[in-house]
Write a protein that holds these residues in place. Structure first.
Motif, PDB file in Angstrom:
ATOM      1  N   GLU A 264      24.856  34.571  37.141  1.00 56.88           N
ATOM      2  CA  GLU A 264      24.812  35.968  36.743  1.00 56.88           C
ATOM      3  C   GLU A 264      25.599  36.800  37.760  1.00 56.88           C
ATOM      4  N   THR A 265      26.083  37.961  37.291  1.00 58.43           N
ATOM      5  CA  THR A 265      26.901  38.843  38.127  1.00 58.43           C
ATOM      6  C   THR A 265      26.465  40.276  37.891  1.00 58.43           C
ATOM      7  N   LEU A 266      26.337  41.053  38.958  1.00 56.00           N
ATOM      8  CA  LEU A 266      25.985  42.457  38.878  1.00 56.00           C
ATOM      9  C   LEU A 266      27.241  43.284  39.160  1.00 56.00           C
ATOM     10  N   VAL A 267      27.671  44.074  38.181  1.00 51.91           N
ATOM     11  CA  VAL A 267      28.856  44.917  38.296  1.00 51.91           C
ATOM     12  C   VAL A 267      28.392  46.366  38.362  1.00 51.91           C
ATOM     13  N   ARG A 282      34.485  42.161  36.504  1.00 47.16           N
ATOM     14  CA  ARG A 282      33.613  41.606  35.464  1.00 47.16           C
ATOM     15  C   ARG A 282      33.861  40.105  35.324  1.00 47.16           C
ATOM     16  N   PRO A 283      32.798  39.307  35.166  1.00 49.35           N
ATOM     17  CA  PRO A 283      32.969  37.849  35.101  1.00 49.35           C
ATOM     18  C   PRO A 283      33.605  37.425  33.788  1.00 49.35           C
ATOM     19  N   ALA A 284      34.236  36.259  33.795  1.00 52.11           N
ATOM     20  CA  ALA A 284      34.892  35.726  32.597  1.00 52.11           C
ATOM     21  C   ALA A 284      33.985  34.705  31.915  1.00 52.11           C
ATOM     22  N   TYR A 285      32.733  35.097  31.664  1.00 49.32           N
ATOM     23  CA  TYR A 285      31.816  34.197  30.966  1.00 49.32           C
ATOM     24  C   TYR A 285      32.207  34.119  29.488  1.00 49.32           C
ATOM     25  N   ALA A 286      32.105  32.921  28.920  1.00 56.35           N
ATOM     26  CA  ALA A 286      32.410  32.761  27.484  1.00 56.35           C
ATOM     27  C   ALA A 286      31.342  33.431  26.626  1.00 56.35           C
ATOM     28  N   THR A 305      27.297  59.418  38.185  1.00 54.22           N
ATOM     29  CA  THR A 305      26.322  58.424  37.713  1.00 54.22           C
ATOM     30  C   THR A 305      26.727  57.044  38.196  1.00 54.22           C
ATOM     31  N   LEU A 306      25.731  56.283  38.600  1.00 50.06           N
ATOM     32  CA  LEU A 306      25.940  54.892  38.974  1.00 50.06           C
ATOM     33  C   LEU A 306      25.458  54.011  37.824  1.00 50.06           C
ATOM     34  N   MET A 307      26.379  53.272  37.235  1.00 45.64           N
ATOM     35  CA  MET A 307      26.051  52.365  36.132  1.00 45.64           C
ATOM     36  C   MET A 307      26.063  50.936  36.659  1.00 45.64           C
ATOM     37  N   GLN A 308      24.980  50.202  36.381  1.00 39.21           N
ATOM     38  CA  GLN A 308      24.863  48.807  36.797  1.00 39.21           C
ATOM     39  C   GLN A 308      24.813  47.920  35.555  1.00 39.21           C
TER      40      GLN A 308
END
Length: 396
Positions: A264-267, A282-286, A305-308
């Motif tokens: 998992e990745t947090l952007v 952003r990760p390149a997950y299929a 605003t902070l978007m997670q």
């Protein structure tokens, strides 16, 4: 008059076992006896035996207290306190019983000429308002009316409450102005196979068992006179036919499930009115699940605003569904759709379901309901409003 109902009482004291024997000797019936404690007992006694049981407990030294009364007992005490109410109730019930012994209304359900003949016959036999219901010869009156009224095919005589009801069905229905007045045909409102044909006016153009199409003339607005001439009439008929309603349902043959792979990745993205900046990339997950949260950084006066975004990689697996359960679910859904297409008054007489696979990925269920309903409408009505199957079974 003796009191009615029963009273639930509690008796307290020593040696309560003797209560049952002494009550039996005095002829006092006790019911639903329960031991509440070593020195207390609950029991039911008839209201008329209540004074005797109270006297018995007083002689022995037991304490007796009423706990509850039955509804009949309470009603009896109320009526004793209100003698006038009791008398009025008795008079009212007697009056209702007496009133129901006589006929107070004569209801003749027939056309004007037949109704006049029925009332004449009733007057000849002195039957009317004020006649005792027990003296009305129902069977013989029904037989005489059926023999006398040649224009009626069915006669019924019955007593309903305080009314004498005489109902007659005419042998031939008239063709009044509400049926069109002028010459008019009866046509089919939808495709079907004729199951019943009752013609009251006009000339039938189809037979029972014949397949008809929407808009086809079923009864022509014409009749042949005794002289051989053809005269125009407003056709009137009841045409019942077997019709069909269809419903289709498509369900996937496989069930897809997603399971996290552990990656998992947090952007994070800082958004401002002038643009935004994100980190990391952003990760390149299929295949992934995405969860987004937003929170203000400064406040309402400064729109920052902070978007997670949390990206969770998942692995999708496909599992074939149980064939029998899948067919049953698809068939039930298709049948429900077919029922929704049919009118609420349609009489369903048969049904069947066909199944087919679409590229081995989906199952298609086609349900067909066979119903019997009236399809005859006056020519010029909105025939196109009747639903029609895309693939009619007529002529298969």
């Amino acid at each position: 008059m003796k009191a009615a109902g029963s009273v639930r009482v509690r008796v307290q004291g020593l040696s309560l076992e003797k209560l049952l024997a002494r009550a039996l000797e005095d002829g006092i019936a006790l019911r639903n006896v329960e031991r509440e404690s070593p020195r207390a007992m609950l029991l039911n006694v008839r209201a008329r035996d209540y004074p005797a049981l109270q006297a018995l407990c007083g002689r022995v030294g037991w304490r007796m207290d009423p706990v509850a009364e039955s509804a009949s007992c309470r009603a009896w005490r109320m009526l004793r306190r209100r003698a006038m109410l009791s008398a009025a109730l008795a008079v009212f019930l007697l009056g209702v019983w007496a009133v129901n012994l006589w006929v107070w209304r004569v209801d003749v359900r027939a056309d004007r000429a037949t109704a006049a003949a029925v009332r004449t016959l009733l007057e000849a036999q002195s039957i009317g308002v004020g006649t005792r219901k027990a003296t009305v010869p129902i069977e013989s009156l029904r037989e005489e009316l059926a023999r006398t009224l040649t224009e009626a095919v069915w006669v019924d005589v019955r007593v309903q409450g305080v009314s004498l009801v005489v109902e007659c069905a005419p042998a031939r229905l008239p063709v009044p102005g509400e049926y069109g007045g002028a010459a008019q045909d009866i046509v089919a409102a939808r495709d079907g196979v004729v199951a019943q044909l009752l013609v009251y006016a006009g000339t039938p153009k189809v037979r029972i068992g014949e397949a008809v199409r929407r808009g086809q003339v079923l009864v022509a607005g014409e009749e042949r006179t005794s002289g051989g001439e053809v005269k125009p009439v407003a056709a009137h008929a009841q045409v019942m036919a077997r019709v069909w309603y269809e419903g289709r349902a498509v369900l996937p043959a496989y069930e897809e499930r997603s399971e996290p792979t552990g990656r998992e990745t947090l952007v994070c993205t800082l958004q401002t009115p002038w643009g935004g900046v994100s980190w990391p990339e952003r990760p390149a997950y299929a295949v992934f699940d995405r969860e987004v949260t937003r929170q203000p950084v400064v406040g309402a006066f400064l729109p920052v605003t902070l978007m997670q975004e949390r990206y969770v990689e998942v692995r999708v697996t496909r599992t074939a569904r149980d064939a029998a359960a899948l067919r049953a679910e698809a068939g039930a859904a298709a049948e429900q759709i077919a029922l929704e297409n049919a009118p609420f008054d349609a009489q369903i007489v048969d049904k069947w379901v066909d199944y087919s696979m679409i590229e081995d990925e989906k199952i298609c269920a086609a349900a067909v309901l066979e119903a019997v309903e009236s399809i005859g409408v006056a020519q010029g009505a909105d025939v196109a409003a009747a639903p029609e199957m895309e693939d009619s079974p007529i002529g298969r």
